[in-house]
Write a protein that holds these residues in place. Structure first.
Motif, PDB file in Angstrom:
ATOM      1  N   ILE A 645       0.834  -1.205   0.000  1.00  0.00           N
ATOM      2  CA  ILE A 645       0.000   0.000   0.000  1.00  0.00           C
ATOM      3  C   ILE A 645       0.869   1.255   0.000  1.00  0.00           C
ATOM      4  CG2 ILE A 645      -1.714   1.304   1.310  1.00  0.00           C
ATOM      5  CD1 ILE A 645      -2.808  -1.339   2.333  1.00  0.00           C
ATOM      6  N   MET A 646       1.897   1.274   0.840  1.00  0.00           N
ATOM      7  CA  MET A 646       2.771   2.450   0.892  1.00  0.00           C
ATOM      8  C   MET A 646       3.547   2.617  -0.404  1.00  0.00           C
ATOM      9  SD  MET A 646       4.181   2.382   4.813  1.00  0.00           S
ATOM     10  CE  MET A 646       4.852   4.025   4.593  1.00  0.00           C
ATOM     11  N   GLY A 647       3.892   1.516  -1.044  1.00  0.00           N
ATOM     12  CA  GLY A 647       4.564   1.614  -2.333  1.00  0.00           C
ATOM     13  C   GLY A 647       3.683   2.172  -3.423  1.00  0.00           C
ATOM     14  N   ASN A 648       2.365   2.033  -3.283  1.00  0.00           N
ATOM     15  CA  ASN A 648       1.437   2.581  -4.279  1.00  0.00           C
ATOM     16  C   ASN A 648       1.150   4.067  -4.080  1.00  0.00           C
ATOM     17  OD1 ASN A 648       1.127   0.101  -5.578  1.00  0.00           O
ATOM     18  ND2 ASN A 648      -0.612  -0.495  -4.290  1.00  0.00           N
ATOM     19  N   LEU A 649       1.424   4.574  -2.888  1.00  0.00           N
ATOM     20  CA  LEU A 649       1.035   5.956  -2.571  1.00  0.00           C
ATOM     21  C   LEU A 649       2.094   6.936  -3.070  1.00  0.00           C
ATOM     22  CD1 LEU A 649      -0.366   5.482   1.046  1.00  0.00           C
ATOM     23  CD2 LEU A 649      -1.571   5.390  -1.142  1.00  0.00           C
ATOM     24  N   THR A 686       9.723  -4.019  -0.200  1.00  0.00           N
ATOM     25  CA  THR A 686      10.538  -2.968   0.412  1.00  0.00           C
ATOM     26  C   THR A 686      11.256  -2.151  -0.659  1.00  0.00           C
ATOM     27  OG1 THR A 686      10.851  -4.345   2.378  1.00  0.00           O
ATOM     28  CG2 THR A 686      12.389  -2.517   2.050  1.00  0.00           C
ATOM     29  N   ILE A 687      11.797  -2.817  -1.681  1.00  0.00           N
ATOM     30  CA  ILE A 687      12.468  -2.109  -2.780  1.00  0.00           C
ATOM     31  C   ILE A 687      11.480  -1.234  -3.540  1.00  0.00           C
ATOM     32  CG2 ILE A 687      13.822  -2.414  -4.892  1.00  0.00           C
ATOM     33  CD1 ILE A 687      14.760  -5.098  -3.730  1.00  0.00           C
ATOM     34  N   VAL A 688      10.265  -1.753  -3.746  1.00  0.00           N
ATOM     35  CA  VAL A 688       9.232  -0.948  -4.418  1.00  0.00           C
ATOM     36  C   VAL A 688       8.925   0.293  -3.592  1.00  0.00           C
ATOM     37  CG1 VAL A 688       6.824  -0.929  -5.163  1.00  0.00           C
ATOM     38  CG2 VAL A 688       8.234  -2.931  -5.622  1.00  0.00           C
ATOM     39  N   PHE A 689       8.842   0.127  -2.272  1.00  0.00           N
ATOM     40  CA  PHE A 689       8.597   1.283  -1.395  1.00  0.00           C
ATOM     41  C   PHE A 689       9.738   2.296  -1.485  1.00  0.00           C
ATOM     42  CE2 PHE A 689       9.200   2.977   3.018  1.00  0.00           C
ATOM     43  CZ  PHE A 689       8.209   3.927   2.927  1.00  0.00           C
ATOM     44  N   LEU A 690      10.987   1.804  -1.573  1.00  0.00           N
ATOM     45  CA  LEU A 690      12.128   2.707  -1.726  1.00  0.00           C
ATOM     46  C   LEU A 690      12.051   3.461  -3.047  1.00  0.00           C
ATOM     47  CD1 LEU A 690      15.053   0.505  -0.346  1.00  0.00           C
ATOM     48  CD2 LEU A 690      13.982   2.481   0.754  1.00  0.00           C
ATOM     49  N   GLY A 691      11.586   2.801  -4.104  1.00  0.00           N
ATOM     50  CA  GLY A 691      11.419   3.491  -5.385  1.00  0.00           C
ATOM     51  C   GLY A 691      10.409   4.609  -5.299  1.00  0.00           C
ATOM     52  N   THR A 692       9.357   4.391  -4.506  1.00  0.00           N
ATOM     53  CA  THR A 692       8.372   5.447  -4.315  1.00  0.00           C
ATOM     54  C   THR A 692       8.960   6.597  -3.495  1.00  0.00           C
ATOM     55  OG1 THR A 692       6.601   3.806  -4.383  1.00  0.00           O
ATOM     56  CG2 THR A 692       6.064   5.935  -3.462  1.00  0.00           C
ATOM     57  N   CYS A 693       9.725   6.253  -2.460  1.00  0.00           N
ATOM     58  CA  CYS A 693      10.329   7.294  -1.634  1.00  0.00           C
ATOM     59  C   CYS A 693      11.362   8.114  -2.411  1.00  0.00           C
ATOM     60  CB  CYS A 693      10.998   6.660  -0.415  1.00  0.00           C
ATOM     61  SG  CYS A 693       9.855   5.873   0.737  1.00  0.00           S
ATOM     62  N   SER A 867       6.183  -4.925 -11.839  1.00  0.00           N
ATOM     63  CA  SER A 867       6.570  -6.098 -11.061  1.00  0.00           C
ATOM     64  C   SER A 867       5.555  -7.197 -11.300  1.00  0.00           C
ATOM     65  CB  SER A 867       6.640  -5.737  -9.578  1.00  0.00           C
ATOM     66  OG  SER A 867       5.365  -5.382  -9.101  1.00  0.00           O
ATOM     67  N   SER A 868       5.738  -8.335 -10.638  1.00  0.00           N
ATOM     68  CA  SER A 868       4.807  -9.448 -10.832  1.00  0.00           C
ATOM     69  C   SER A 868       3.410  -9.062 -10.390  1.00  0.00           C
ATOM     70  CB  SER A 868       5.297 -10.670 -10.040  1.00  0.00           C
ATOM     71  OG  SER A 868       5.383 -10.353  -8.653  1.00  0.00           O
ATOM     72  N   HIS A 869       3.303  -8.335  -9.265  1.00  0.00           N
ATOM     73  CA  HIS A 869       1.980  -7.916  -8.789  1.00  0.00           C
ATOM     74  C   HIS A 869       1.380  -6.887  -9.728  1.00  0.00           C
ATOM     75  CE1 HIS A 869      -1.023  -5.893  -6.315  1.00  0.00           C
ATOM     76  NE2 HIS A 869      -1.110  -7.050  -5.659  1.00  0.00           N
ATOM     77  N   ASP A 870       2.225  -5.965 -10.215  1.00  0.00           N
ATOM     78  CA  ASP A 870       1.710  -4.930 -11.107  1.00  0.00           C
ATOM     79  C   ASP A 870       1.287  -5.513 -12.431  1.00  0.00           C
ATOM     80  OD1 ASP A 870       2.149  -2.986  -9.221  1.00  0.00           O
ATOM     81  OD2 ASP A 870       4.225  -2.659  -9.854  1.00  0.00           O
ATOM     82  N   GLU A 871       2.056  -6.484 -12.945  1.00  0.00           N
ATOM     83  CA  GLU A 871       1.675  -7.110 -14.208  1.00  0.00           C
ATOM     84  C   GLU A 871       0.344  -7.816 -14.064  1.00  0.00           C
ATOM     85  OE1 GLU A 871       4.855  -9.613 -15.238  1.00  0.00           O
ATOM     86  OE2 GLU A 871       6.149  -8.025 -15.991  1.00  0.00           O
ATOM     87  N   ASP A 872       0.161  -8.472 -12.942  1.00  0.00           N
ATOM     88  CA  ASP A 872      -1.126  -9.122 -12.711  1.00  0.00           C
ATOM     89  C   ASP A 872      -2.242  -8.111 -12.623  1.00  0.00           C
ATOM     90  OD1 ASP A 872      -2.717 -11.485 -11.905  1.00  0.00           O
ATOM     91  OD2 ASP A 872      -2.971 -10.322 -10.079  1.00  0.00           O
ATOM     92  N   PHE A 873      -1.989  -7.001 -11.957  1.00  0.00           N
ATOM     93  CA  PHE A 873      -3.008  -5.951 -11.835  1.00  0.00           C
ATOM     94  C   PHE A 873      -3.330  -5.346 -13.194  1.00  0.00           C
ATOM     95  CE2 PHE A 873      -3.935  -1.414 -11.357  1.00  0.00           C
ATOM     96  CZ  PHE A 873      -5.115  -1.504 -10.644  1.00  0.00           C
ATOM     97  N   GLU A 874      -2.270  -5.040 -13.983  1.00  0.00           N
ATOM     98  CA  GLU A 874      -2.511  -4.410 -15.280  1.00  0.00           C
ATOM     99  C   GLU A 874      -3.195  -5.367 -16.231  1.00  0.00           C
ATOM    100  OE1 GLU A 874      -0.068  -2.262 -18.891  1.00  0.00           O
ATOM    101  OE2 GLU A 874       0.804  -2.398 -16.897  1.00  0.00           O
ATOM    102  N   GLY A 875      -2.819  -6.654 -16.136  1.00  0.00           N
ATOM    103  CA  GLY A 875      -3.473  -7.612 -17.003  1.00  0.00           C
ATOM    104  C   GLY A 875      -4.937  -7.766 -16.705  1.00  0.00           C
ATOM    105  N   LYS A 876      -5.315  -7.530 -15.439  1.00  0.00           N
ATOM    106  CA  LYS A 876      -6.718  -7.692 -15.067  1.00  0.00           C
ATOM    107  C   LYS A 876      -7.525  -6.444 -15.313  1.00  0.00           C
ATOM    108  CE  LYS A 876      -5.901 -11.286 -11.645  1.00  0.00           C
ATOM    109  NZ  LYS A 876      -5.961 -11.692 -10.244  1.00  0.00           N
TER     110      LYS A 876
END
Length: 906
Positions: A645-649, A686-693, A867-876
């Motif tokens: 969630i924090m990585g998405n914000l 955690t790495i995704v969250f760092l990319g957002t930060c 990422s794997s979660h994002d690809e799944d989200f975008e595919g859906k």
């Protein structure tokens, strides 16, 4: 001498025989006298049994047991004997006027063998005998007459059912199977009584004559009588209820016979239905067309009757009927001439008479047609009633036959044989019937068959989905439940799910969510439907989304129901569904429940909601709680979802450096980034969250000072084979390089440029794309690295072409000069040239090419790689919904050192 010896031996033998005979007689007499002296008294006792009507006479048969014992002393029986007996009570005064109740009381009073509790049975038998006497002609034809009466009434209950069948006279019932059709029906009904008692099945199994006779009669006469077929199939159905008796059905090929019976009965019903439709519509036109034509004809008739009469009582000439008979003179002209010579008044009367005769004929024809239509309607209603009665009897046979096939379908080989004989086509046809019990059985059979792929494909071709909505409209809960189970089995197939949506299953299924009996199975079906992207948006037109959200909030258990939360997770991927979920302050309630019970699945649903850019603003109030839980919670699954969630914000108003500092997250992050210490899921998020930060320049500087970048480089060395982690680490590098204050640190203080050059040749397209963006930024910022980067890009771009050219050159040289081992020829492009040549051309600069290159480097947007979660989200969801980071405007002011131009690739 020999004859003398022979006579002597014969005499001795005769003497011994006489002595033995005399001894036997004396011993018998002595024993009899002793027993006569010992026996003091004899006791007889009878025990009442069943009663039944006499099969041929006006009499009642009473079965009882007689027990006799000879006692020497009380309690010491010397001899006991038991015998089954029966007494026939003939009712000579029985007639049509006899009162069965009065006569029954008289019989019970006079007969000691009948107990008072059997009074009602006696009365019923007398009533039966009274009615049976009216329909027979002689005593020898009683049995056949009873069967014939039962057949005419059209019910399965025959006179044999009023008789109590006995296993002791089974041979008599078998003999009835060799008589006329009524006797066969009666015999099969009696055997059916025995078969319905499980205690008799083993005895019937051992009696091969019974089974052979039943199978023979079914094979030869099943077309002649529905009652006969139903009775015999029912007998074998009783065997099919126990797996132990299945060989009996297989050996006599009853399964194949049942399928033949079902196929024939379905075709016969279809033919009768078509014939009835033809009687209703003899012209073969559609019903609407017939109704329209009749209304048009009736309107025409009304117009004819209401038309005004001509003046002076003279009909219009178009309505004067033509003469159909020649005048007696044989000349039409003489007839007209004689008519013209008559008085005009006579002529007028003659014409008026013809006109009235014509109208009278039309009225008579109309009345006759009306009578014919009424008669036809009555005949149609009569035939329709007969068809309904026939269908009701036929459905009994179909139900027993299908039930038998369902029981023996436990054997996979038998089930495959049924499939080859088109069992699915028969079952789908029966779905049009109205009998609830038959429909439940058929749908259950289809549910069992649907787990096999070939059967499922055949159901798809037979359009079984189109026939199920009618069953869901039933008020019978068991039928609805088994239909939903069939739909659940079929919902695993994508094309069948598409058919369900087109037919309109979704709104109907949502209505069953409030029903406790169907709630669980409906959730599973809706979950399968929610896997299709196009269907997710259709849930917004139902009450499903707010309903399941309220169910999650009102759940009294700590953990959410698996099916319910799985459906909610899928639906949250749709933007409109997610918006409905958080309406009316539901997001606050969801977050409270998730934090209270640390429900990872519920937090996963909230994470899917945070993917939508327009809804991220609602999560600002919960950032502190999410950051705090990272260091306090021990459940890694829950922490992963909070990190997600924090990585998405990716919100510009959030001060990420303040968040990291206030909640002491830097130390926790460095511990997570230690290779092998944490699971890959939490490391990746955690790495995704760092990319957002890192999109915040102050936060990026904070990460550099805390040596988080060095930890990422160490992790990159250890996780080179994991494309997901490598991709997100490179994205963090890109975010750091985009900020001018941290760019020099990345280039000069770390080894990231070297690793980025190595990753430039990675097989993963996304990794190569992000690496190119990073290397472009480095090339603009540092001239030393620019030369090396461009050289590597040149080699990478032309490596395949150079290999082809060198191979072709070697081949041509070997053909032209033969063996060239001793000749020192210069290669096409010496390696020294590649190492020493200047890739930037001095002299006049090419403004266009420079601007193009600069644009290429600068236009690398800050979009997060999938990422794997994002690809799944975008595919859906069907469209990317990733965070867009603000562009660094300072990059537009970067200029190339000197007058060097970009490399022109071959």
């Amino acid at each position: 001498m020999l004859s003398l010896v022979f006579q002597l031996i014969s005499g001795l033998i005769l003497l011994l025989f006489c002595v033995h005979y005399i001894y036997y007689i004396i011993a018998f007499l002595i024993t009899d006298d002793m027993q006569s002296e010992d026996a003091k008294y004899i006791k007889k006792r009878w025990k009442g049994g069943s009663i039944e009507p006499h099969p041929t006479e006006k009499a009642i048969i009473v079965h009882y047991k007689l027990e006799a014992a000879v006692f020497a002393e009380p309690g010491d029986p010397m001899l006991e004997e038991k015998k089954d007996c029966q007494r026939v009570i003939r009712l000579k005064n029985l007639s049509a006027k006899t009162d069965p109740a009065t006569l029954a009381r008289e019989v019970v009073e006079k007969c000691d063998l009948i107990h008072n509790s059997q009074l009602s049975d006696v009365e019923q038998i007398i009533y039966y005998l009274k009615n049976r006497r009216d329909n027979i002609s002689n005593d020898m034809d009683n049995q056949r007459a009873q069967s014939r009466i039962a057949t005419e009434k059209g019910s399965m209950v025959s006179s044999a059912e009023l008789e109590k069948a006995s296993i002791r006279v089974i041979d008599t019932y078998v003999e009835l199977l060799y008589d006329e059709l009524p006797d066969k029906i009666r015999g099969s009904a009696l055997i059916l009584q025995l078969a319905r008692n499980p205690d008799n099945l083993e005895e019937l199994e051992k009696n091969e004559a019974v089974l052979c006779a039943l199978s023979r009669v079914l094979r030869e006469d099943w077309r002649k009588s529905l009652d006969l077929s139903t009775n015999i199939v029912y007998i074998f159905f009783c065997f099919s209820t126990y797996t132990h008796f299945h060989p009996v059905i297989v050996n006599h090929k009853i399964g194949s016979l049942c399928m033949d019976v079902i196929d024939y009965e379905l075709k016969r019903y279809e033919q009768m239905k078509n014939d009835l439709e033809m009687r209703r519509n003899p012209d073969g036109k559609p019903e609407k067309q017939v109704v329209t034509q009749q209304s048009t004809e009736s309107a025409d008739m009304i117009d004819i009757m209401n038309e005004e009469k001509p003046k002076d009582m003279e009909p219009p000439r178009r309505r004067i009927p033509e003469l159909k008979q020649r005048p007696k003179s044989g000349n039409w002209s003489s007839f007209h001439g004689s008519l013209s010579s008559v008085n005009p008044l006579v002529k007028s009367r003659a014409m008026n008479n013809s006109y009235h005769e014509f109208l009278s004929n039309e009225v008579e024809c109309g009345v006759k047609a009306e009578k014919d239509a009424k008669t036809q309607k009555e005949e149609y209603e009569k035939l329709n009633k007969q068809l309904r009665i026939f269908a009701k009897k036929q459905e009994q046979l179909l139900r027993v036959a299908f039930y038998l096939l369902l029981n023996i379908a436990e054997n996979v080989k038998l089930e495959e044989k049924m499939r080859k004989k088109m069992i699915i086509r028969m079952l789908v046809k029966v779905l049009e019937r109205q009998n609830i019990d038959l429909l439940i059985l058929v749908v259950t059979f289809l549910k069992k068959l649907s787990i096999v792929k070939d059967n499922k494909d055949e159901m798809y071709e037979m359009n079984v989905v189109e026939k199920l909505p009618r069953l869901l409209q039933s008020t019978h809960p068991d039928l609805i439940q088994v239909t939903l189970k069939l739909i659940f089995n079929l919902s695993f197939d994508g094309p069948l799910r598409g058919k369900m949506i087109r037919v309109g299953f979704l709104p109907k299924l949502v209505t069953f969510l409030s029903d406790d009996k169907h709630h669980d199975i409906v959730l599973k079906i809706l979950y399968h439907m929610s896997m299709d992207d196009k269907v997710k948006s259709m849930f917004t037109y139902t009450d499903c989304v707010p309903l399941i959200t309220d169910m999650l909030l009102l759940n009294l258990n700590q953990k959410s129901d698996m099916d319910l939360i799985a459906l909610a997770i899928n639906l949250a991927l749709n933007k409109r569904n997610a918006q409905i979920m958080i309406e009316n302050n539901r997001l606050h309630n969801l977050m409270v429940r998730a934090f209270k019970y640390q429900d990872a699945l519920l937090m996963k649903m909230i994470r899917n909601i945070s993917h939508h850019e327009n809804l991220r603003i609602h999560f600002v109030d919960f950032v502190g709680d999410l950051a705090k839980i990272l260091t306090e919670c021990d459940d890694e699954a829950f922490v992963v979802e909070c990190l997600g969630i924090m990585g998405n914000l990716a919100l510009p108003d959030l001060d990420y450096s303040q968040i990291l500092h206030n909640f002491n997250l830097i130390q926790w992050i460095r511990q997570v980034l230690v290779p092998g210490k944490m699971q890959d899921d939490i490391v990746l998020d955690t790495i995704v969250f760092l990319g957002t930060c890192a999109c915040d320049e102050s936060c990026a500087m904070f990460l550099c000072k805390a040596d988080v970048i060095l930890s990422l480089i160490e992790l990159l060395k250890a996780k080179q084979e994991d494309d997901e982690i490598v991709l997100q680490i490179v994205f963090v590098f890109q975010q750091i390089l985009r900020n001018e204050s941290t760019r020099n640190y990345m280039i000069r203080e770390t080894e990231s440029p070297a690793y980025l050059i190595d990753l430039m040749h990675d097989k993963n397209t996304e990794i190569r794309k992000v690496c190119d963006n990073c290397l472009d930024i480095i090339a603009f910022s540092d001239s030393d690295w620019a030369s090396r980067i461009k050289l590597e890009k040149f080699r990478n771009h032309n490596a395949q072409w150079l290999t082809m050219v060198e191979t072709q050159q070697d081949h041509e040289d070997s053909q032209d000069f033969g063996n060239v081992d001793d000749v020192d020829l210069q290669s096409f492009i010496p390696s020294e040239y590649l190492d020493q040549c200047r890739l930037y051309q001095s002299g006049e600069s090419n403004d266009d090419s420079e601007s193009n290159y600069r644009a290429t480097s600068v236009n690398s947007n800050g979009s997060r790689p999938l990422s794997s979660h994002d690809e799944d989200f975008e595919g859906k969801t069907g469209k990317a919904d990733d965070a867009k980071f603000p562009q660094d405007t300072s990059m537009k002011e970067l200029e190339l050192d000197g007058e060097e131009e970009p490399l022109l690739l071959a």
